[in-house]
Design a protein around this motif. Structure first.
Motif, PDB file in Angstrom:
ATOM      1  N   TYR A   1       0.890  -1.172  -0.076  1.00  0.00           N
ATOM      2  CA  TYR A   1       0.195   0.083   0.084  1.00  0.00           C
ATOM      3  C   TYR A   1       0.870   1.033  -0.068  1.00  0.00           C
ATOM      4  CZ  TYR A   1      -3.998  -3.091   0.820  1.00  0.00           C
ATOM      5  OH  TYR A   1      -4.968  -3.787   0.895  1.00  0.00           O
ATOM      6  N   HIS A   2       2.116   1.421   0.172  1.00  0.00           N
ATOM      7  CA  HIS A   2       2.993   2.266   0.125  1.00  0.00           C
ATOM      8  C   HIS A   2       3.323   2.677  -1.341  1.00  0.00           C
ATOM      9  CE1 HIS A   2       3.815   2.379   4.233  1.00  0.00           C
ATOM     10  NE2 HIS A   2       3.922   1.086   4.350  1.00  0.00           N
ATOM     11  N   TYR A   3       3.239   1.994  -2.388  1.00  0.00           N
ATOM     12  CA  TYR A   3       3.295   2.472  -3.820  1.00  0.00           C
ATOM     13  C   TYR A   3       2.003   2.918  -4.198  1.00  0.00           C
ATOM     14  CZ  TYR A   3       6.898  -1.228  -3.344  1.00  0.00           C
ATOM     15  OH  TYR A   3       8.126  -1.893  -2.981  1.00  0.00           O
ATOM     16  N   GLU A   4       2.506   4.222  -4.943  1.00  0.00           N
ATOM     17  CA  GLU A   4       1.571   5.119  -5.573  1.00  0.00           C
ATOM     18  C   GLU A   4       1.152   4.755  -6.775  1.00  0.00           C
ATOM     19  OE1 GLU A   4       1.163   9.853  -6.741  1.00  0.00           O
ATOM     20  OE2 GLU A   4       2.459   9.225  -4.984  1.00  0.00           O
TER      21      GLU A   4
ATOM     22  N   ASP B   1      -2.061   8.365 -12.022  1.00  0.00           N
ATOM     23  CA  ASP B   1      -3.035   8.550 -12.788  1.00  0.00           C
ATOM     24  C   ASP B   1      -3.338   7.954 -14.007  1.00  0.00           C
ATOM     25  OD1 ASP B   1      -4.158   9.831 -10.547  1.00  0.00           O
ATOM     26  OD2 ASP B   1      -3.233  11.654 -11.133  1.00  0.00           O
TER      27      ASP B   1
END
Length: 88
Positions: free
Chosen positions: A69-72, A75
């Motif tokens: 969950y730390h990886y962005e 978009d």
């Protein structure tokens, strides 16, 4: 007027509904896969010894899971950033 049209449409689409894939696996690999899935679903190949994880192993697995969950998530993905697909 609508009833005869509906009947004709139903009669014309009947052959499409009758088409089906033959039962059974199509290849030896698919046959092997289906055999393993059958063993798994019927619980026929289970180990007689229960397998458990130590508290340290469980903690490391949880940390690894949370780390994702730390990886962005971007978009937009760049469609040109990668390999090329060869077409014949």
């Amino acid at each position: 007027m609508k009833l005869p049209m509906l009947c004709c449409t139903a009669l014309l689409t009947m052959p499409l509904a009758a088409q089906a894939i033959d039962a059974g696996p199509a290849s030896p690999q698919q046959q092997e896969t289906e055999g393993w899935l059958l063993l798994q679903s019927r619980n026929l190949a289970a180990s007689p010894q229960p397998q458990s994880a130590t508290p340290t192993e469980r903690e490391l697995a949880l940390q690894r899971w949370l780390k994702k969950y730390h990886y962005e998530i971007p978009d937009l993905y760049d469609p040109d950033a990668g390999g090329k697909v060869e077409t014949k």
